[in-house]
Scaffold this motif. Structure first.
Motif: not given
Length: 175
Positions: A31-40
């Motif tokens: 999910r490269r275009d997602g926000h890093p907070a969403l990744w976390a």
């Protein structure tokens, strides 16, 4: 290296840390275009679910065998290394663990053909989708990955059954 391996195998916190970092990395790749907070957040949720399942399984096995959850790892190592304990109490605990694990494997064997069939259908379905859409590269890799993963799981299951049966017979010889 031995201490890191020992710490990782005995500590759910260490396992959670590794799972979180792996989940974070995979989320960043997919999910490269997602926000890093969403990744976390996604990685944290996945880690919590996996660690919850592992903790539940350890607690359940601990209750079934009468051993503490932290000693189950050492007992599993003894089974893998085919070390039969000399202490009668330890032999009784390891015998209960072997019977519990063999029972789980035997109960799971009833669903194994269905699971393997589902995995095969998934692989074939991905291949068909890849051919019909005109880009078969990723579905072929996914299909091969599913087949390799299924074969690996069957092999691991077979090795585990052999180890538990060996320990069962070794315990009966000494008992």
């Amino acid at each position: 290296m031995h201490t890191v391996k020992h710490w990782f195998s005995h500590s759910l916190a260490a396992q959670a840390l590794v799972l979180f970092v792996l989940g974070l990395g995979l989320a960043a790749v997919w999910r490269r275009d997602g926000h890093p907070a969403l990744w976390a957040v996604q990685s944290l949720v996945y880690t919590a679910v996996v660690i919850g399942v592992v903790a539940y399984q350890r607690r359940r096995t601990s209750r079934a065998t009468g051993a503490r959850p932290d000693t189950l790892v050492d007992l599993g190592r003894r089974i893998r290394h085919r070390e039969v304990p000399e202490d009668p109490e330890e032999r009784a605990v390891i015998s209960r663990l072997v019977e519990d694990q063999l029972g789980k494997l035997e109960r799971g064997s009833r669903w194994l053909p269905y699971w393997l069939g589902f995995m095969g259908l998934t692989a074939v379905g991905m291949l068909v989708l890849g051919v019909t859409t005109g880009s078969p590269a990723l579905p072929v890799v996914f299909g091969v990955g599913v087949i390799v993963f299924s074969c690996w799981l069957v092999w691991i299951r077979k090795r585990a059954i052999e180890r538990y049966q060996h320990m069962r017979s070794a315990l009966r010889e000494r008992g």
